[in-house]
Design an enzyme around this catalytic site. Structure first.
Site, short mmCIF file in Angstrom:
data_model
loop_
_atom_site.label_atom_id
_atom_site.label_comp_id
_atom_site.label_asym_id
_atom_site.label_seq_id
_atom_site.Cartn_x
_atom_site.Cartn_y
_atom_site.Cartn_z
N LYS A 11 37.15 26.20 -0.38
CA LYS A 11 35.92 26.67 -1.03
C LYS A 11 36.13 26.89 -2.53
CE LYS A 11 34.05 28.79 3.21
NZ LYS A 11 33.39 29.99 3.79
N HIS A 117 36.87 26.72 4.92
CA HIS A 117 36.00 26.46 6.07
C HIS A 117 36.78 25.58 7.05
CE1 HIS A 117 32.60 25.16 8.53
NE2 HIS A 117 33.18 23.97 8.50
N GLU A 128 30.71 17.50 11.45
CA GLU A 128 31.09 17.86 10.07
C GLU A 128 31.95 16.78 9.42
OE1 GLU A 128 30.83 22.71 10.65
OE2 GLU A 128 32.80 21.80 10.32
#
Ligand code: IDP
Ligand code: MG
Length: 141
Positions: A11, A117, A128
């Site tokens: 992130k 994540h 994803e």
């Protein structure tokens, strides 16, 4: 256990801290292989679409704002039991509750800025990985 491919995102807080290499090293040391990667700044639309599952949650707006606050490093990781292994390496969502030695315990500051994540199931991993790497074959050859 099966060979799996999972999605990992470092992130904006982790990228800002200049710890991409340190975090990727943990995946590699645990036997996961980076099979696709990109460093990029997500658009608001992309962040909202990626986290659509959380759109009704109170933290959704803050989560999207945070995820577009700087570039992220997105990777597909492959290996034995990659989905659960990645989650183990990450540690709990709230870094205050993350076990010592996990990525979030060592690199995260808060439940918002929590460094990483990781996909949480076979189904979400498939969706994803395809979201960011549509041409990557999800199964090991
Ligand atoms: P996970 O990232 O450990 O899978 P999720 O429950 O899927 O956790 O939540 C997605 C992300 O949303 C978290 O990583 C965190 O950044 C943020 N988040 C989750 N719960 C909260 C909360 O209660 N307050 C603020 N942010 C949260
Ligand atoms: Mg999650």
């Amino acid at each position: 256990m099966a060979i799996e491919t999972t999605l990992s995102i470092l992130k904006p807080d982790a990228v800002r801290k200049n710890v991409i290499g340190q975090i990727v090293s943990r995946f590699e040391a645990a036997g996961l292989q980076v099979v696709a990667a990109q460093l990029r700044h997500l658009s608001r639309r992309e962040a909202e679409a990626f986290y659509a599952v959380h759109s009704e949650r109170g933290f959704f707006k803050d989560l999207v704002e945070f995820m577009i606050s700087g570039p992220v490093f997105v990777q597909a990781l492959r290996g034995e039991g990659a989905i659960a292994l990645n989650r183990d390496l990450m540690g709990a969502t709230d870094p205050k509750k993350a076990a010592p030695g996990t990525i979030r315990a060592d690199f995260a500051d808060s439940i918002d800025a929590n460094a990483v994540h990781g996909s949480d199931s076979v189904e979400t991993a498939r969706a994803e990985v395809a979201f960011f790497f549509p041409t990557l074959a999800i199964h090991a050859r």
